[in-house]
Scaffold this active site. Structure first.
Site, PDB file in Angstrom:
ATOM      1  N   SER A  83       0.659  -1.186  -0.141  1.00 18.82           N
ATOM      2  CA  SER A  83       0.030   0.034  -0.001  1.00 18.82           C
ATOM      3  C   SER A  83       0.748   1.304  -0.019  1.00 18.82           C
ATOM      4  CB  SER A  83      -1.110  -0.125   1.204  1.00 18.82           C
ATOM      5  OG  SER A  83      -2.083  -0.764   0.896  1.00 18.82           O
ATOM      6  N   LYS A 118      -0.266   3.740  -2.641  1.00 23.35           N
ATOM      7  CA  LYS A 118      -1.162   4.646  -2.218  1.00 23.35           C
ATOM      8  C   LYS A 118      -0.576   5.950  -2.385  1.00 23.35           C
ATOM      9  CE  LYS A 118      -4.679   1.573  -0.625  1.00 23.35           C
ATOM     10  NZ  LYS A 118      -4.167   0.456  -0.348  1.00 23.35           N
ATOM     11  N   SER A 141      -6.333   3.725   4.334  1.00 19.07           N
ATOM     12  CA  SER A 141      -5.550   2.790   3.193  1.00 19.07           C
ATOM     13  C   SER A 141      -6.451   1.839   2.505  1.00 19.07           C
ATOM     14  CB  SER A 141      -4.410   1.903   3.736  1.00 19.07           C
ATOM     15  OG  SER A 141      -3.661   1.157   2.857  1.00 19.07           O
TER      16      SER A 141
END
Length: 499
Positions: free
Chosen positions: A40, A43, A100
């Site tokens: 993640s 992101k 997230s």
């Protein structure tokens, strides 16, 4: 009998980088350029492009985004969005940054570029522009996918650009929880934020293939350190390692250093990311992809329109008659000119002027020699210009009287402004420190961007504290902003020109 024991779980590869955020100087690195699964941490790029799109008018924070079936089907971590649901773009940003949320990240990509695949191409192109040379993105959320890889060094670079290229959004990463529209969500990095002094971001990540990843930033005084860890065995051990690396960074970084912020790349938007692909068979039978760029690199200039050719002007000597043909070559014509012919030509021109003084029709092409014989050649006479007989200007009077003038009333300028009447503002409170006032200004600006758009955040120091003000507004804008803020129980007082 052969006994098989289950093979132990293979730990994800470890990598780490520590930099002085002010200068970009690397203070520690290990396997910094090894391509690994970013999880993640991806992101951060999704959010970077979202901030870029808002700044350049591709989309606004209040745009209602329709959630696709693809976005709604993303696995956790997720916000729980439903297919067909509409939600403000600002809430997608908050959910991706703090929670997230994978469904929010995919929805961001589809809203900006039309599809997640096109958005991933834009992500990779942006990474190259930022200097992340060993990073390739395949999706907007970071779930494991073939070819979706980055490095600890590249993700540290990404975090530094988030911090300095879009500081107005950086506070999102320090929130322990946030309103994401459909519900309030907690920060996946809240434990490090609460336990490490000065920590204010940035992004966590975890997949089975990647391990537990984190890009963290902390500030103490004038020093700011960014530490990145790939391949942590758990979030607890990862946080402990990051804290250790941050401590190392503060020990090694100079107490004072001149800020050398990274440059923001040129804005390109979605240009070129949807170019078609053509499959071409190679000699080995496998196809290779050739990217066809549809952009026009050069524009051909049209050729000039051909002009009609002018007929050549033939000049005949005075000795030629109408029945004599013109010479066929230029050399023959020029060789026939002699002093006698020149004098005869002059006589012919004078004769033609005397014979047809007022003719309005076409001038005859030739004059017969029989007419020229009757013309007497006169010597040239200089023509004197006629004396001017027009009106002369009247002489100026010898005695002039000064007219009485009444001095104009002086104009008193009480305020000089180039803001076109935008000299109102609002005050959102008085605080004990400049940092606290700036933090309130930033939080207020992000929560009320519609009415505060274009205003200037300014902290005014007074004997009793620090005033948090928004300036450069019209009276109507100031009153509207205060009404909206008071509806949210936020202190707000309009500031007039004399305030």
């Amino acid at each position: 009998m052969v006994l098989f024991s289950p093979s132990p779980t293979v730990a994800a590869p470890y990598a780490a980088v520590v930099v002085d955020a002010r200068t970009g100087e690397v203070l520690h690195s290990r396997n910094a350029d090894t391509r690994l699964h970013p999880a993640s941490l991806t992101k951060m790029m999704t959010l970077y492009i979202a901030f870029e799109a808002v700044r350049n008018g591709e989309i606004s924070l209040d745009t209602k985004v329709r959630i696709s079936r693809n976005a709604a089907a993303e696995p956790p971590s997720k916000l729980g969005l439903k297919s067909g649901q509409r939600i403000a773009f600002r809430y997608l940003i908050r959910a991706a940054a703090v929670k997230s949320a994978n469904d929010a990240a995919t929805a961001i990509g589809e809203a900006i570029s039309g599809s997640e695949a096109a958005f991933a191409r834009r992500m990779t192109r942006t990474a190259k522009a930022l200097g992340m040379s060993r990073t390739t993105f395949k999706n907007a959320h970071g779930l494991t996918e073939s070819g979706h890889l980055s490095t600890a060094r590249d993700m540290t670079t990404m975090g530094r650009h988030i911090l300095y290229d879009y500081p107005e959004y950086y506070h999102l990463f320090s929130r322990t929880s946030i309103d994401a529209g459909v519900k309030t969500v907690p920060n996946t990095n809240r434990r490090l934020l609460a336990s490490y002094k000065g920590a204010d971001g940035i992004k966590t990540g975890y997949t089975r293939a990647a391990g537990s990843n984190l890009v963290a930033s902390a500030r103490r005084g004038q020093e700011r350190i960014i530490a990145t860890v790939f391949g942590g065995k758990s979030s607890t051990s990862r946080n402990a390692k990051v804290a250790e690396l941050l401590d190392l960074g503060f020990r090694r970084a100079p107490s004072r250093a001149k800020l050398r912020a990274p440059g923001r790349p040129a804005y390109v938007g979605n240009q070129g990311i949807n170019a078609p692909s053509t499959r071409v068979a190679s000699s080995g039978g496998a196809g290779k992809t050739i990217r066809v760029n549809g952009l026009v690199k050069t524009s051909l200039r049209p050729q000039s329109r051909p002009l009609p050719e002018e007929a050549p002007v033939l000049v005949a000597s005075a000795t030629e008659t109408a029945e004599q043909p013109a010479p066929e070559t230029p050399s023959a014509a020029t060789s026939a000119i002699d002093p006698a012919s020149l004098q005869a030509g002059i006589a012919a021109a004078i004769a033609e002027a005397k014979i047809l003084p007022a003719s309005t029709g076409p001038v005859p092409a030739t004059v017969l020699q029989s007419d020229l014989a009757q013309v007497e050649v006169q010597p040239a006479v200089r023509i004197q210009p006629a004396p001017f007989t027009g009106l002369r200007p009247v002489a100026r009077p010898t005695q002039l009287a000064r007219a009485e003038t009444t001095p104009a009333a002086p104009i008193v300028v009480t305020r000089l402004s180039t803001s076109g009447g935008r000299y109102w503002g609002i005050n959102v409170g008085r605080y004990t420190s400049r940092y606290q006032a700036e933090k309130v200004l930033l939080r207020t600006a992000l929560s009320e961007m519609e009415s505060l758009d274009g205003s200037l955040r300014k902290v005014a120091e007074h004997r009793l504290g620090f005033d948090a003000n928004f300036l450069g507004m019209t009276k109507e804008q100031a009153e509207l902003a205060c009404r909206r803020l008071r509806a949210r129980n936020v202190t707000c007082d309009p500031l007039g020109p004399a305030s």
